[in-house]
Every structure is written in C-alpha cells, then in structure tokens.
Design an enzyme around this catalytic site. Structure first.
Site, mmCIF file in Angstrom:
data_model
loop_
_atom_site.group_PDB
_atom_site.id
_atom_site.type_symbol
_atom_site.label_atom_id
_atom_site.label_comp_id
_atom_site.label_asym_id
_atom_site.label_seq_id
_atom_site.Cartn_x
_atom_site.Cartn_y
_atom_site.Cartn_z
ATOM 1 N N THR A 190 30.951 -64.508 1.849
ATOM 2 C CA THR A 190 32.340 -65.010 1.774
ATOM 3 C C THR A 190 32.482 -66.531 1.761
ATOM 4 O O THR A 190 33.564 -67.034 1.485
ATOM 5 C CB THR A 190 33.269 -64.433 2.876
ATOM 6 O OG1 THR A 190 33.040 -65.049 4.130
ATOM 7 C CG2 THR A 190 33.166 -62.913 2.957
ATOM 8 N N ASP A 191 31.436 -67.271 2.077
ATOM 9 C CA ASP A 191 31.523 -68.736 2.033
ATOM 10 C C ASP A 191 30.314 -69.303 1.303
ATOM 11 O O ASP A 191 29.743 -70.319 1.691
ATOM 12 C CB ASP A 191 31.612 -69.303 3.454
ATOM 13 C CG ASP A 191 32.012 -70.780 3.474
ATOM 14 O OD1 ASP A 191 32.724 -71.218 2.545
ATOM 15 O OD2 ASP A 191 31.602 -71.499 4.408
ATOM 16 N N LEU A 192 29.936 -68.641 0.222
ATOM 17 C CA LEU A 192 28.715 -68.999 -0.500
ATOM 18 C C LEU A 192 29.016 -70.048 -1.565
ATOM 19 O O LEU A 192 29.599 -69.754 -2.607
ATOM 20 C CB LEU A 192 28.106 -67.749 -1.129
ATOM 21 C CG LEU A 192 26.731 -67.886 -1.807
ATOM 22 C CD1 LEU A 192 25.773 -68.728 -0.988
ATOM 23 C CD2 LEU A 192 26.144 -66.518 -2.071
ATOM 24 N N ASN A 196 25.880 -74.346 1.112
ATOM 25 C CA ASN A 196 25.402 -73.257 1.969
ATOM 26 C C ASN A 196 24.207 -72.535 1.371
ATOM 27 O O ASN A 196 23.934 -71.377 1.708
ATOM 28 C CB ASN A 196 26.529 -72.269 2.267
ATOM 29 C CG ASN A 196 27.385 -72.727 3.439
ATOM 30 O OD1 ASN A 196 26.994 -73.615 4.192
ATOM 31 N ND2 ASN A 196 28.553 -72.130 3.592
#
Length: 295
Positions: A190-192, A196
């Site tokens: 979800t925060d790729l 990251n």
C-alpha cells in the site's frame, strides 16, 4: 547504553500528545530492545516519517537495523507481512516484538529506486508486485473496509469543497463497486514507491516499510505516479500516463481496473488534503493524477 535521537524524531513530538509520549519513551524503549536482543549500535540513528531506525550488530556480528515505529494502525501488522514474504522481494525480518512495534531487520544499502530512471524503476516495482502479492493473511484488515470508511468521508464533503464534484461522485461509485469483488485479494504493501525499495546484496532490490492490508493488487499503482513529481511536473499528463502504462504492462494488470483504483485513491488523498488543510500543491497534485489517467 544511550542512543541520541535524530532531530527529526524529536520534532515528531510536536504532532500531539500521543507522539510526545512516544518520543519521550523512545530512549528507554531502544535501550531495552538493545538489551533484549543483545545488540550493539553500529552507526548513527536515522528516522522515517513515523519510526526510528538504528544500525546495529547482532551477537554474531551480523549487520542489521533496529526499527521502532510509532504505534499507529497502519504499522500494526508490518511484521506479519514481512514474515509471510520471508525475504522474497522484501527486507528480511530477523526478529519482531509486535507489542513494542520493534523489528530487527536485514541491513540494506542506502540506494533506493530514486537512483535509476523512473521507467526502469516502474519495471522493478512491477516485478516486485508479483513476488509480494501473496494470498491474503487472515490477520490483516481488508482494503474494502477502509474504502467504505473513506467513501463515507467523501459523501460528507460539501459540494463547495475544492475537489471537482464529478471526481468525488466518480470515486464514490468506483470505490463501492471495486470493493464488492474480493476474489482477487492479495497481501498489499500500500505504500510502495521509489524510496521504499532499497538496494541489497542478497537480492538487487527489496521493499521496506509495508502498511499491509488484504486487497486488490491494482490498488498499489498510485504512489508510483505521485512520487518523483518534479521529474514530470512540466508535462504531468504524459509523465503520469507513461508511468501508468509501464506499470500496467509490466505487471500484467487490467488497464481499466488499475485506472479506476488510481482515481479512487487520488480522490481520497484529495479529501484528506481538504480536511487537514494541507499544502494546496498536494491537493492540486492529487486532482492532476486522477485526471491524467483518464483524460
């Protein structure tokens, strides 16, 4: 054994009483964790948006990092996703203390995907999707439960809100319809985005900092579109669409479903920008991405 907190961590205390309490407890917490896992500091402490990261050495002399995160809902199940991925496409989890939001992790390199052209980075991320989008974990929250909550916020927005009303209505309808189909659910990061994904020795690239839920893999694309914005700001439509198509093609995603999720996600981001009176530039960016994928 004392560890000096970076200025960025100290500044987190200004976010509110919960953050202040966490920052105040952090030195003792880190000292206890170093003792618990018999670790010794091996570098200067760093920080993310909501965590402290300290390079350490294990009793066997292995280089690792100790990550201690703020106890928010998003990070609650980070250890479960990392354990499930078992280092395949992701940083390896060496040990975890979930109650204290502490993780002992493989130490990766400093380089992230910001160090390569964005189209190449999109290819890398598409390959990582295939490796980390594993079958759902029963402990994780569902994306559909979040979408229902966030759509309620969109419904409550006044028509005078600084988001085109057609986009609001479109996101509500799309979010509702997409959430009904749970058959394709997988574990999502979800925060790729570029920062990251770090270079490693065991494998070329590995994802870090998941905020995992069970949901539709097509939801993952949007962060790759809004990050590294300065590189596409001169031609937003072309830059966003180029990244979108690279990700969709390389990942084998369905074009329409990917586009719909980008719209939903960017309008939800725009809603939070309005509610929190965030930087107007961020609101403009959210609307621009939602428009670019469908114009």
């Amino acid at each position: 054994m004392s560890v000096e907190l970076p200025a960025g961590v100290q500044a987190m205390a200004a976010r509110g009483p919960e953050w202040r309490n966490w920052v105040d407890r952090l030195p003792t917490l880190v000292r206890d964790l170093l003792s618990q896992w018999d670790l010794r500091p091996d570098g200067v402490a760093m920080h993310g948006n909501c965590s402290l990261v300290l390079p350490v050495r294990t009793p066997e002399g292995v280089s690792a990092v100790l990550k201690v995160g703020f106890p928010d809902e998003e990070s609650e199940h980070e250890h479960l996703a990392l354990r499930r991925w078992a280092g395949d496409g992701a940083v390896s989890l060496l040990s975890a203390d979930p109650h204290r939001r502490a993780l002992l992790l493989e130490r990766l390199g400093a380089a992230d995907l910001g160090s390569i052209p964005d189209d190449e980075a999109c290819q890398v991320v598409a390959d990582l999707y295939r490796r980390i989008h594993v079958p759902p974990l029963p402990q994780l929250r569902s994306l559909s439960s979040y979408i229902s909550r966030w759509n309620a916020g969109l419904t409550a927005l006044p028509r005078s809100a600084s988001i085109p009303h057609r986009l609001v209505e479109q996101a509500i309808a799309l979010g509702r319809d997409l959430s009904l189909d749970r058959a394709a659910d997988r574990v999502l990061h979800t925060d790729l985005h570029y920062a990251n994904v770090l270079a490693g020795q065991r494998q070329p690239w590995a994802v870090i900092d998941p905020k995992p839920v069970n949901g539709d893999p097509h939801y993952e694309i949007a962060p790759m579109l809004w990050n590294r914005w300065d590189e596409i700001a001169a031609d937003v439509r072309d830059g966003v669409r180029r990244r979108f198509w690279t990700l969709v093609d390389a990942a084998g995603f369905d074009e329409d479903r990917a586009r719909d999720w980008v719209i939903v996600r960017m309008v939800h981001n725009a809603m939070w920008a309005v509610q929190e009176q965030a930087d107007p530039a961020w609101l403009t960016k959210c609307i621009a991405v939602a428009k670019a994928v469908q114009d």
